[in-house]
Every structure is written in C-alpha cells, then in structure tokens.
Scaffold this motif. Structure first.
Motif, PDB file in Angstrom:
ATOM      1  N   VAL A   1       5.072  -8.669 -40.896  1.00 63.98           N
ATOM      2  CA  VAL A   1       5.574  -7.690 -39.931  1.00 63.98           C
ATOM      3  C   VAL A   1       4.440  -6.796 -39.440  1.00 63.98           C
ATOM      4  CG1 VAL A   1       7.044  -5.656 -39.681  1.00 63.98           C
ATOM      5  CG2 VAL A   1       7.924  -7.697 -40.831  1.00 63.98           C
ATOM      6  N   ALA A   2       3.558  -6.410 -40.361  1.00 64.41           N
ATOM      7  CA  ALA A   2       2.457  -5.514 -40.009  1.00 64.41           C
ATOM      8  C   ALA A   2       1.515  -6.154 -38.993  1.00 64.41           C
ATOM      9  CB  ALA A   2       1.690  -5.116 -41.263  1.00 64.41           C
ATOM     10  N   ILE A   3       1.268  -7.436 -39.127  1.00 65.40           N
ATOM     11  CA  ILE A   3       0.370  -8.128 -38.193  1.00 65.40           C
ATOM     12  C   ILE A   3       0.858  -7.942 -36.759  1.00 65.40           C
ATOM     13  CG2 ILE A   3      -0.353 -10.414 -37.403  1.00 65.40           C
ATOM     14  CD1 ILE A   3      -0.544 -11.237 -40.364  1.00 65.40           C
ATOM     15  N   GLU A   4       2.149  -8.158 -36.538  1.00 60.92           N
ATOM     16  CA  GLU A   4       2.694  -8.049 -35.186  1.00 60.92           C
ATOM     17  C   GLU A   4       2.760  -6.597 -34.723  1.00 60.92           C
ATOM     18  OE1 GLU A   4       4.140  -8.771 -31.475  1.00 60.92           O
ATOM     19  OE2 GLU A   4       3.147 -10.103 -32.907  1.00 60.92           O
ATOM     20  N   ALA A   5       3.176  -5.678 -35.602  1.00 54.31           N
ATOM     21  CA  ALA A   5       3.296  -4.271 -35.206  1.00 54.31           C
ATOM     22  C   ALA A   5       1.933  -3.688 -34.844  1.00 54.31           C
ATOM     23  CB  ALA A   5       3.936  -3.471 -36.332  1.00 54.31           C
ATOM     24  N   ILE A   6       0.919  -3.990 -35.638  1.00 58.50           N
ATOM     25  CA  ILE A   6      -0.428  -3.486 -35.367  1.00 58.50           C
ATOM     26  C   ILE A   6      -0.994  -4.121 -34.103  1.00 58.50           C
ATOM     27  CG2 ILE A   6      -2.802  -3.458 -36.230  1.00 58.50           C
ATOM     28  CD1 ILE A   6      -1.578  -3.237 -39.076  1.00 58.50           C
ATOM     29  N   ALA A   7      -0.732  -5.416 -33.916  1.00 64.36           N
ATOM     30  CA  ALA A   7      -1.222  -6.110 -32.722  1.00 64.36           C
ATOM     31  C   ALA A   7      -0.588  -5.532 -31.457  1.00 64.36           C
ATOM     32  CB  ALA A   7      -0.935  -7.607 -32.828  1.00 64.36           C
ATOM     33  N   ARG A   8       0.711  -5.228 -31.513  1.00 63.99           N
ATOM     34  CA  ARG A   8       1.391  -4.625 -30.363  1.00 63.99           C
ATOM     35  C   ARG A   8       0.732  -3.288 -30.000  1.00 63.99           C
ATOM     36  NH1 ARG A   8       5.643  -2.405 -30.261  1.00 63.99           N
ATOM     37  NH2 ARG A   8       6.283  -2.853 -28.116  1.00 63.99           N
ATOM     38  N   ALA A   9       0.501  -2.483 -31.025  1.00 64.36           N
ATOM     39  CA  ALA A   9      -0.112  -1.177 -30.784  1.00 64.36           C
ATOM     40  C   ALA A   9      -1.510  -1.331 -30.202  1.00 64.36           C
ATOM     41  CB  ALA A   9      -0.161  -0.384 -32.090  1.00 64.36           C
ATOM     42  N   ARG A  10      -2.269  -2.257 -30.740  1.00 58.81           N
ATOM     43  CA  ARG A  10      -3.651  -2.438 -30.285  1.00 58.81           C
ATOM     44  C   ARG A  10      -3.718  -2.951 -28.843  1.00 58.81           C
ATOM     45  NH1 ARG A  10      -7.396  -1.805 -33.834  1.00 58.81           N
ATOM     46  NH2 ARG A  10      -6.340  -2.663 -35.657  1.00 58.81           N
ATOM     47  N   ARG A  11      -2.710  -3.734 -28.457  1.00 53.08           N
ATOM     48  CA  ARG A  11      -2.665  -4.256 -27.090  1.00 53.08           C
ATOM     49  C   ARG A  11      -2.156  -3.224 -26.080  1.00 53.08           C
ATOM     50  NH1 ARG A  11      -0.263  -8.936 -29.723  1.00 53.08           N
ATOM     51  NH2 ARG A  11       1.791  -8.172 -29.048  1.00 53.08           N
ATOM     52  N   GLY A  12      -1.708  -2.077 -26.566  1.00 44.96           N
ATOM     53  CA  GLY A  12      -1.199  -1.052 -25.673  1.00 44.96           C
ATOM     54  C   GLY A  12       0.273  -1.196 -25.353  1.00 44.96           C
ATOM     55  N   GLU A  13       1.002  -1.946 -26.188  1.00 49.34           N
ATOM     56  CA  GLU A  13       2.423  -2.184 -25.938  1.00 49.34           C
ATOM     57  C   GLU A  13       3.318  -1.143 -26.600  1.00 49.34           C
ATOM     58  OE1 GLU A  13       3.367  -6.212 -26.942  1.00 49.34           O
ATOM     59  OE2 GLU A  13       1.667  -7.014 -25.789  1.00 49.34           O
ATOM     60  N   GLY A  14       2.711  -0.168 -27.276  1.00 44.88           N
ATOM     61  CA  GLY A  14       3.492   0.940 -27.810  1.00 44.88           C
ATOM     62  C   GLY A  14       3.795   0.867 -29.289  1.00 44.88           C
ATOM     63  N   PRO A  15       4.618   1.807 -29.749  1.00 45.07           N
ATOM     64  CA  PRO A  15       4.891   1.973 -31.178  1.00 45.07           C
ATOM     65  C   PRO A  15       5.947   1.007 -31.709  1.00 45.07           C
ATOM     66  CG  PRO A  15       6.068   3.631 -29.942  1.00 45.07           C
ATOM     67  CD  PRO A  15       5.253   2.875 -28.940  1.00 45.07           C
ATOM     68  N   THR A  16       5.984   0.910 -33.039  1.00 47.48           N
ATOM     69  CA  THR A  16       7.007   0.141 -33.745  1.00 47.48           C
ATOM     70  C   THR A  16       7.471   0.952 -34.941  1.00 47.48           C
ATOM     71  OG1 THR A  16       5.902  -1.940 -33.137  1.00 47.48           O
ATOM     72  CG2 THR A  16       7.541  -2.051 -34.903  1.00 47.48           C
TER      73      THR A  16
ATOM     74  N   ILE B   1      17.645   2.606 -41.281  1.00 44.59           N
ATOM     75  CA  ILE B   1      16.734   3.474 -40.547  1.00 44.59           C
ATOM     76  C   ILE B   1      16.079   2.748 -39.382  1.00 44.59           C
ATOM     77  CG2 ILE B   1      14.650   4.894 -40.767  1.00 44.59           C
ATOM     78  CD1 ILE B   1      15.385   5.259 -43.743  1.00 44.59           C
ATOM     79  N   TRP B   2      15.816   1.475 -39.521  1.00 52.98           N
ATOM     80  CA  TRP B   2      15.120   0.725 -38.489  1.00 52.98           C
ATOM     81  C   TRP B   2      15.851   0.772 -37.146  1.00 52.98           C
ATOM     82  CZ3 TRP B   2      17.545  -3.325 -36.017  1.00 52.98           C
ATOM     83  CH2 TRP B   2      18.685  -3.844 -36.638  1.00 52.98           C
TER      84      TRP B   2
ATOM     85  N   PRO C   1      10.684  -1.290 -30.769  1.00 55.13           N
ATOM     86  CA  PRO C   1      11.208  -2.237 -31.755  1.00 55.13           C
ATOM     87  C   PRO C   1      11.437  -1.568 -33.105  1.00 55.13           C
ATOM     88  CG  PRO C   1       9.311  -3.159 -30.603  1.00 55.13           C
ATOM     89  CD  PRO C   1       9.374  -1.705 -30.240  1.00 55.13           C
ATOM     90  N   GLY C   2      12.509  -1.964 -33.775  1.00 57.29           N
ATOM     91  CA  GLY C   2      12.776  -1.524 -35.139  1.00 57.29           C
ATOM     92  C   GLY C   2      12.890  -2.745 -36.024  1.00 57.29           C
ATOM     93  N   VAL C   3      12.218  -2.722 -37.161  1.00 58.64           N
ATOM     94  CA  VAL C   3      12.173  -3.885 -38.050  1.00 58.64           C
ATOM     95  C   VAL C   3      12.501  -3.459 -39.468  1.00 58.64           C
ATOM     96  CG1 VAL C   3      10.777  -5.818 -38.872  1.00 58.64           C
ATOM     97  CG2 VAL C   3      10.352  -4.870 -36.597  1.00 58.64           C
ATOM     98  N   HIS C   4      13.275  -4.277 -40.158  1.00 62.70           N
ATOM     99  CA  HIS C   4      13.600  -4.027 -41.561  1.00 62.70           C
ATOM    100  C   HIS C   4      13.001  -5.154 -42.385  1.00 62.70           C
ATOM    101  CE1 HIS C   4      16.438  -3.841 -45.129  1.00 62.70           C
ATOM    102  NE2 HIS C   4      16.008  -2.605 -45.012  1.00 62.70           N
TER     103      HIS C   4
END
Length: 402
Positions: free
Chosen positions: A241-256, A216-217, A226-229
């Motif tokens: 994985v969550a640390i980076e995905a949440i940080a990306r979203a918070r910085r305005g870099e979009g969804p994961t 699915i990723w 980005p897609g991550v498994h």
C-alpha cells in the motif's frame, strides 16, 4: 474488537520482495523491537524519566512506510517516536542518548522520549499532544510543493513526500479533518500520506466505543482522497500500500489516507499497568507478531536461512548494547544550555552583561527575592509567584522568572 479486513495471513500477500529487500525489512523491524525492549529495561533501572511510550507490535507500519522513503522525504511522528526515528536513519546512539537526557542525544537531551527531532534526517518531531504533528506535516508537504513548483529546488518531476503518523484516537480531532481538507484542495493536492496506526485503543478507550464509524479509512474519500485499510501486522501488505501511496504523492496526485490496523504489545506507556485489555485479545494479536510472520515468510520462500537471520539478530543485539553504553557514558547537558532555543533573542534574558549565561550564576536558581511592595497587587501575587521550598516569610517571596 477486530475490524473487517480482507486477510490477516502474510502468506496470502500479493507483494513480491527480493532477498535483499526482505532482509532490510527484517533487520529494521528487529532493531525497532530490541531497541524498545532495551528502553523498558533502562526505564525500570531509572535511566529514563517521564513518560516512555513503546512501539512493540507496530513495527510493520513504521518499516513498511519509512524504508521506502528517500533522504529528502520527511516523517512526522507522535509521542511514540523512537522507532520512527531509528527507521528514518537517526543513529540509535543518538536516540538512546536522548532518552537518557544526555548532551549527545539527537536533541542534545532537551527533547526526551516524546520529542525526537533531526533536521539532518528530516524527522520533523515527535509530538506529545494527539493531532499536534498533523498540521506540521501538512505544512512540510506544502513547503515541498512550493519548493518544487515555485523555487524549482526539488528533483524535476519528483516531489519530496511527507508521511504523517498518528493513532486512532487522533481521528476525531479537529486538526485531522482540517488538514485532510487543506491537503486535498484542488490548488494544492499536497504530497503527503496520512498514516493511521490504529492499535484499537486510545490509552484506555476502545476504538469501537469512541467513534461513530470505526472504519477510519472512509474519512479519506469524504475529502476526495483515496482511503485504504490494510493489515498493519503484515509488513508486506503495508509496504504494498505504501508503494502506491508514496508514488501518488511524488507524482503530484495528492494525499492518501491509510489506516493500518495494528496492535501494541505493551501498555500505553511504561507507567500503564495495562489492565483494561482482555488477555484473550492480547494473546490473539501476539500470535500475529509481525516479526515472527516475516521471519516465517522469508524461510518459507527460501529468501534466507535461519542462520542468516540469526546473524542479523546478533548484529542488532550488539548495536543496542553499544547504544546503551554510549548513552550511559555520555555527559549531561551543561547548565549553559538551559535557556537556549527558548527565546528569540537569547541575549535579552539568557546572557548577562558580562557575556556569560545567567544560569551559570549560582544565584540564578535561587530566584529573586522581591518585597510585597515591589510586586504586583497582593490579590494577584498567587497567580505569578511560586513559594520557595521553605515556608513563605513576610516580605520575602521567591520569584521564578519565565
């Protein structure tokens, strides 16, 4: 059945957690497990009604993501929402009382097992239908970005993040694709993390039989995100994985898009005899219990002693016992609550001329007897009328308004 993944061993995780962090993770996962076990007991004792879906085995996913969120961040769940609610900070008492259908529940007894909601804790709901919560989560993420960029309401340079949880069975649903597309639009790049809790079974349908590509990723990169498994039985890997995905979203870099391969230790619901999954498959995943694995990690790394973990477990047991006592002794919702939150203008139907709720009138539940002549044409009656408990008599049919 097992999908390809780099490693299943928690000891191989590159994540580093402090003593305090590891104990927070352990307590949250144990709380979720014991809460769900108690739900099973209460369900079979007749304290809960309807369908109840338990989260046993999947705790690493909820804990790995939600314990990294801030109070302003939002979570959107599924019909399997009890543990998400507790992890997000909704008091266990309020969640258990909701399951009991009591007025002290987080939805005052009107939501039940599959519709947990708490505006105070930014838990934006459990949803009965698969995929139903993804558009809500996407809308919440849009609201976050709008408030931040237009209304300037959020913390400077930090977006509020939305995490949407859903299962593998949802990922061939149209709303899933539509929302991935909207979230990644160049003008939007919404602060959202799409978390697939891939427990390999959509009720009784094996994941590998239900989709052309079981990974699915990969659907993330198809929309430019980005897609991550990740091993969803390892809370440290999920957290990494969550640390980076949440940080990306918070910085305005979009969804994961994050696919967490996990496994439920019980049937789809407590009404499911769970006869379709093979015993050896269930045993192989039970051997990888995420709580047992984290406990071993904590002890091996000497982050805490067995005695300290036992104290946490006893604390959780006491909390759960308290939740049951609270829920059982709480009052049922009053009849006056029956029509609340249904009509945009409750005075238009729910409140009578005397200012009292119509449902408090003893005659309310009896319906209104109307003659055939005053109703719709006879050939339309069967579409809008429900017969009373007794047999239908000529010229006397019970009408259920609404």
């Amino acid at each position: 059945m097992r999908l390809k993944i780099q490693s299943f061993s928690i000891s191989n995780s590159q994540a580093v957690v402090s003593r305090d962090e590891s104990l927070v993770l352990y307590e949250d996962m144990v709380l979720g497990r014991v809460f769900e076990d108690m739900c099973a007991q209460m369900y079979y004792r007749g304290k809960m009604f309807g369908f109840v879906h338990l989260y046993n085995g999947q705790e690493a996913v909820s804990t790995g993501f939600i314990k990294l969120l801030e109070a302003r961040d939002s979570v959107v769940s599924t019909y399997c929402d009890h543990v998400h609610a507790v992890s997000k900070g909704v008091p266990p008492r309020a969640v258990m009382a909701e399951l009991f259908g009591k007025a002290t529940g987080c939805c005052r007894g009107q939501g039940g097992s599959m519709h947990m909601f708490s505006a105070q804790h930014n838990l934006l709901g459990g949803f009965t239908f698969i995929g139903e919560g993804i558009p809500v989560a996407t809308g919440a993420a849009f609201s976050s970005k709008y408030c931040h960029e237009v209304l300037k309401e959020s913390t400077p340079n930090r977006l509020d993040v939305t995490v949407a949880f859903f299962g593998d069975g949802t990922c061939n649903n149209g709303q899933f694709f539509e929302c991935l597309n909207m979230a990644q639009l160049e003008l939007w790049k919404l602060p959202i993390v799409f978390v697939v809790e891939n427990n390999l079974w959509a009720i009784g349908m094996p994941h590998l039989r239900a989709t052309s590509d079981p990974e699915i990723w990969k659907k993330g990169p198809a929309f430019g995100m980005p897609g991550v498994h990740v091993d969803g039985m390892d809370v440290l890997k999920v957290r990494e994985v969550a640390i980076e995905a949440i940080a990306r979203a918070r910085r305005g870099e979009g969804p994961t898009l994050v696919e967490c391969e996990t496994y439920r230790f019980r049937g789809h619901s407590l009404a499911d005899p769970d006869e379709l999954r093979k015993p050896d498959e269930k045993a192989s995943y039970a051997a990888r219990d995420p709580i047992t694995a984290l406990r071993k990690y904590i002890l091996d790394k000497e982050l805490a002693s067995a005695a300290e973990l036992k104290i946490i477990e006893k604390k959780v047991d006491a909390v759960i016992e308290d939740t049951v006592e609270f829920a059982d002794s709480s009052p049922l919702p009053p009849w006056s609550q029956l029509l609340e939150n249904i009509f945009a203008d409750p005075k238009g139907f729910g409140i009578g001329p005397d200012g009292k709720y119509r449902c408090e009138d003893p005659k309310f539940i009896e319906g209104t007897s109307l003659s055939l002549e005053s109703c719709l044409p006879a050939n339309h009656l069967h579409r809008c009328l429900i017969p009373s408990e007794s047999s239908i008599r000529p010229n006397s049919i019970k009408v259920r308004h609404g």
